[in-house]
Design an enzyme around this catalytic site. Structure first.
Site, PDB file in Angstrom:
ATOM      1  N   SER A 117       0.794  -1.092  -0.047  1.00 13.39           N
ATOM      2  CA  SER A 117      -0.009   0.005  -0.037  1.00 13.39           C
ATOM      3  C   SER A 117       0.852   1.174  -0.090  1.00 13.39           C
ATOM      4  CB  SER A 117      -0.849   0.110   1.284  1.00 13.39           C
ATOM      5  OG  SER A 117      -1.484   1.291   1.392  1.00 13.39           O
ATOM      6  N   TYR A 158      -0.791  -0.188  10.359  1.00 17.75           N
ATOM      7  CA  TYR A 158      -1.203  -0.660   8.967  1.00 17.75           C
ATOM      8  C   TYR A 158      -0.090  -0.330   8.225  1.00 17.75           C
ATOM      9  CZ  TYR A 158      -3.507  -0.819   4.360  1.00 17.75           C
ATOM     10  OH  TYR A 158      -3.746  -1.196   2.948  1.00 17.75           O
TER      11      TYR A 158
END
Ligand SMILES: NC(=O)c1ccc[n+]([C@@H]2O[C@H](COP(=O)([O-])OP(=O)(O)OC[C@H]3O[C@@H](n4cnc5c(N)ncnc54)[C@H](OP(=O)(O)O)[C@@H]3O)[C@@H](O)[C@H]2O)c1
Length: 243
Positions: free
Chosen positions: A140, A153
């Site tokens: 990501s 995350y």
């Protein structure tokens, strides 16, 4: 001439019951791969399998919670021989660092990092023994940028980037290519439309992406067309991390 033709190859796509994974499973199946559609939700998994077979492709559903080590092992056992592994399953949590429950911190690392590690440990040596194989992990932009509220995350995704480089060093001498894609904001079932729309405005394209735009990059890296590419994390983020 290298092609996108994946006929005769088996691809395991984790988290293929929705979003980016679903688009990837459909795309690899269109290119001829026999696809193992992984997820937890059997109804949505079977729906993806049906969509693939209705279009003339080959697929079957493989169930398992990748946050659970025993389930990861049953996915490995059920999958059998795999030529392409797409480590896509994962989830995010955004909020103040102090508010992240420790159980959620552990669950993030279990599903996003440990599962990919165990799957690569299971499949990459077999690919190496055959002298070919391709692994693509879904990172990501949160692994590259300091997004407020996305510390844990982002750390899981940065870990995948590091793993990708090390796995390339470990397995590519035996013919296994190991790469990653790092999407920007993408509209999927698992994301908040409001957050994704807002993040989209921070990209040079001034919009968020669609799952198919990520699937196309995964398809390229998975295919023989990417025959001289290993160890990279390809940003597919509308230019967000370039600016
Ligand atoms: N959407 C974005 O903006 C974006 C941006 C960058 C990176 N990513 C990454 O892209 C990947 C896919 O995201 P998405 O937005 O497409 O998500 P999504 O629509 O929520 O789909 C997530 C998929 O992962 C599976 N999954 C999640 N946790 C799992 C677990 N513990 N065990 C087994 N399966 C699990 C889900 O399976 P079930 O529903 O069947 O349980 C589902 O198939 C993730 O790794 C995410 O971090 C997404």
């Amino acid at each position: 001439m290298a092609t996108n033709d994946l006929t005769g190859l088996t691809a395991l796509v984790t988290g293929a019951t929705s979003g980016i994974g679903r688009a990837t499973a459909l795309t690899l199946a269109r290119d001829g791969a026999s696809v193992l559609v992984h997820g937890r939700n059997a109804d949505r998994g079977e729906a993806v399998v049906k969509e693939i077979t209705a279009a003339g492709g080959t697929a079957r559903f493989v169930a398992g919670d990748l946050g659970d080590v025993a389930d990861v092992q049953s996915v490995i056992d059920a999958a059998g021989d795999v030529d392409i592994l797409v480590n896509n399953a994962g989830f995010s949590w955004f909020g103040p660092t102090v508010e992240l429950p420790v159980e959620t911190f552990d669950a993030l690392f279990a599903a996003n990092v440990r599962a990919a590690y165990l799957l690569v440990a299971a499949f990459a040596p077999k690919m190496a023994a055959k002298g070919s194989g391709s692994i693509v992990s879904v990172d990501s932009m949160a692994g590259k940028l300091g997004l407020g509220g996305g510390a844990a995350y982002g750390a899981t995704k940065a870990a995948l980037t590091a793993l990708t480089r090390s796995w390339a060093a470990e397995f590519s001498p035996a013919g296994v290519r190991v790469n990653a894609v790092a999407p920007g904001p993408v509209f999927t079932e698992g994301t908040s439309e409001e957050l994704i729309t807002q993040l989209g405005t921070t990209t040079p394209f001034n919009r968020a992406g669609q799952p198919q735009e990520i699937a196309e990059a995964i398809r390229f890296l998975a295919s023989p067309k990417a025959s001289y590419i290993t160890g990279v994390t390809l940003s597919v983020d509308g230019g967000r991390t370039a600016i």
